[in-house]
Scaffold this active site. Sequence first.
Site, PDB file in Angstrom:
ATOM      1  N   ASN A 137      -5.177   5.316   3.840  1.00 17.94           N
ATOM      2  CA  ASN A 137      -4.248   5.165   3.183  1.00 17.94           C
ATOM      3  C   ASN A 137      -3.361   3.387   3.402  1.00 17.94           C
ATOM      4  OD1 ASN A 137      -2.038   6.172   1.093  1.00 17.94           O
ATOM      5  ND2 ASN A 137      -0.899   5.831   3.605  1.00 17.94           N
TER       6      ASN A 137
ATOM      7  N   TYR B 249       0.750  -6.750 -10.547  1.00 13.31           N
ATOM      8  CA  TYR B 249      -0.340  -6.309  -9.428  1.00 13.31           C
ATOM      9  C   TYR B 249      -1.398  -6.694  -9.068  1.00 13.31           C
ATOM     10  CZ  TYR B 249      -1.671  -1.670  -6.774  1.00 13.31           C
ATOM     11  OH  TYR B 249      -1.872  -0.992  -6.139  1.00 13.31           O
TER      12      TYR B 249
ATOM     13  N   LYS C  19      -7.976  -3.206  -4.063  1.00 13.36           N
ATOM     14  CA  LYS C  19      -7.978  -1.438  -4.574  1.00 13.36           C
ATOM     15  C   LYS C  19      -9.901  -1.321  -5.447  1.00 13.36           C
ATOM     16  CE  LYS C  19      -4.143   0.067  -2.555  1.00 13.36           C
ATOM     17  NZ  LYS C  19      -3.996   1.194  -1.856  1.00 13.36           N
TER      18      LYS C  19
END
Length: 788
Positions: free
Chosen positions: A91, A153, A160
């Site tokens: 995470n 982003y 990611k």
Amino acid sequence: MGELSGKLALVTGGAKNIGRAIAGELAARGADLVINYFHSSEAAKQAKAELERAGTSVTLVRGSVAQQAHVDEMFDTIQERHGHLDILINNAAAGALVPADQLTDEYLDRAWNTNLKGSIWCARRAAPLMAARGGGAIVNVSSLGARLVLSNYLASAPAKAAVEALTRYLAVEYAPLGVRVNSASASMLVSEVADAFPDSEALLDVITEATPMGRLGTPKEFADVVAFLVSEQSRWITGQVVVVDGGLSLGAALCSPPRRESAPEVRKPAVEVTERDDSADEIAIVGMGMVSAGANSPEEYWAMRLAGAELFTDVPPDRWAMSRFCSPDESAEDKSYQGRGVFVTGFQTPAPDQELTTSWLRHSLAQALGDVTRRDGDRCSLTVGYTADGSQHLEEACVLASVLDTVDPSRDDIAAALRQRLARGAHEPSRFLPSRVGAAVLTGLLPDDTDVCMVDTACSSSLYAMDIAMRGLLLGRHDVAVCGGALALGPRNSILFSKLNGLSHRGDIRSFDQAADGVIFADGAGLVTLKTLRRAKADGDPVLAVIRAVGGSSDGRGTAIYAPNQRGQELAIERAGGPIDDVDWIIAHGTGTPAGDLTEHRALRGRYGGARPVYLTSNKSIIGHTGWAAGVLSVIEAVLGIAHETIPPQYRFDAAPREVDDGHLTVPLAPVAWPRGDRARTVAVSGFGFGGTNAHALVTEYHPNRTVVAREPVAPGRIAIVGWATHLPGDVSHADVTKWLLGGGPAPANSFGGNYPAPPFRVVPLPPPTVRRLDRSQLMALSGAAKI
């Protein structure tokens, strides 16, 4: 008993936000926890206490997943304490929420190191521990920004997306071990992370409107999916990406007609969001101290800086005899054409025989620690820009030791006369080497186990020292960091710069002025004490300012070692980053050399010369060029200007050269009021070293309400030696050196002789008269470097 009873789960970045929700859900289903954190120590302790009250066994492990050494240490701890692992939740994440035009390599590297490399390193260590128990489950946390274009982003999205690709490869690799690997990809959730986006309220409204479910998801809903993926219910699922977005990625909003006026109003759920705190990622200045000509403290310096002072003088008689080292004949060997400088005089020290910079640094250190809280067990560092080159104490000690070795031991009268003549050298020469000076500075003021680093990048040294100190804090190696620099004038460096024709003939410095004709060096020392902002606030320390960033660069190969390179300076300025409009004031390097000032002005104008005025000053026109201390003294001036809400005037300035296009860089001739407002005031500070080692720092007012971009230090990579070279007497070949080093060949001669052969022009592109006057050690180093 829950479905995960008897399972041990590691959640990286599990102390806050989404990670905390995942940890809580796994615990609620019976798992025991290992919670990894790096900066969020207080949040981690709170999470542990809450979960343990609910009956969960919790182990806290601190470390950055962006550093393989930290990952290895974390899994070594797990193996030692537990011997196995059943669940891994990757995470931990890092990234910057910035527009595409502000994207830098640092932001990209941070995201790749944490999101992708950290996931790989953790999975590699986790898989064997899981296999020992018959298998396990890994879930990599991803984001919808990996598939859809999300505003601000870009710094994080590629990493990611790579994590989702990584999931598929790891699923195949670890299936024989009984380890399943999946990804859970979230859309925008109601969380502190969502609130951190620029224009977050408008962004969240757009996403809510485009989501068929008509609302944002919650961390609990996402954690439920993660828990499902590690449970037996998903035992036949591996290598998949489960998207948790309420249908946003279906794109219905693009193809559906607008909602009718009569449609029921959809409201976002009322969720309490705590105040965002990025303070662990910011570096606060909590103390400072200094010595310069005319000032023994920051307060004295500020008063002098506003009022002005005449500090450029002839060499004081107690330092050295000017007649021995100075001559108006510019061709005179071993003589400088300029005998003036800026000197610290009348400084009282409890140890009269103490080396000058040691005394000044200890004085500065005591001031810089004066209001700083230190706890038992604090790990401290002292990083100082420093050089032994030119130290009058060291040179006299070396000369005295060498001459005494040749004097008849029975001639006590000669030895006594030498010791009187070279009184500063009446100690073992090694006492004056940088490492010994550093140790002497901290004695009795900082713990004996303080990490000491002495930095020499010439006149940018103290800013590089600051960057090193900041990294130690951000990497968690240190709790309190002191950094700065010092220089005490000696005659040899004045002679060197005289032969390079770099010293002012007039005997003063006129930074950025049309009458500038060179530099004059000065005594000086300064130190600042740093902590992470969170630690400073917890300790109740005075937060004097925040260091946003330090950017560095090297000019690389240029036309000459003393010729400044505009592009090299621009790189350092760009790498410091930060919004350009935040900077109101630049404290420039501004040495007063015409070529240097013009180059620096052009580099600064290219970055800051916009539509609004930015004030440009240099303190060298009043206190001289303090060399290795110059950067930190400018940082101290920046902090003082913020505190006193004033930008000081430029001393000795009449008019800019004709070649200068001011580009809205304004040199103030009187103090400028600089009041506190809604925006955090920022000062840019430059320090450029001889030979092109450049540094540029941004010092910002501590403004509790301002928004910052969280950052995590880039993990240091592994260093490989890809080449080597030697330069030895007799022009010994590379092969002969190798044989000698391996013990199979004769040793080279031990001297080049009385006259060192001048290197060819391609190796040292300097005029022959200059080369003949250079120290042979410098020429030897350049000759060796040319062979690599």
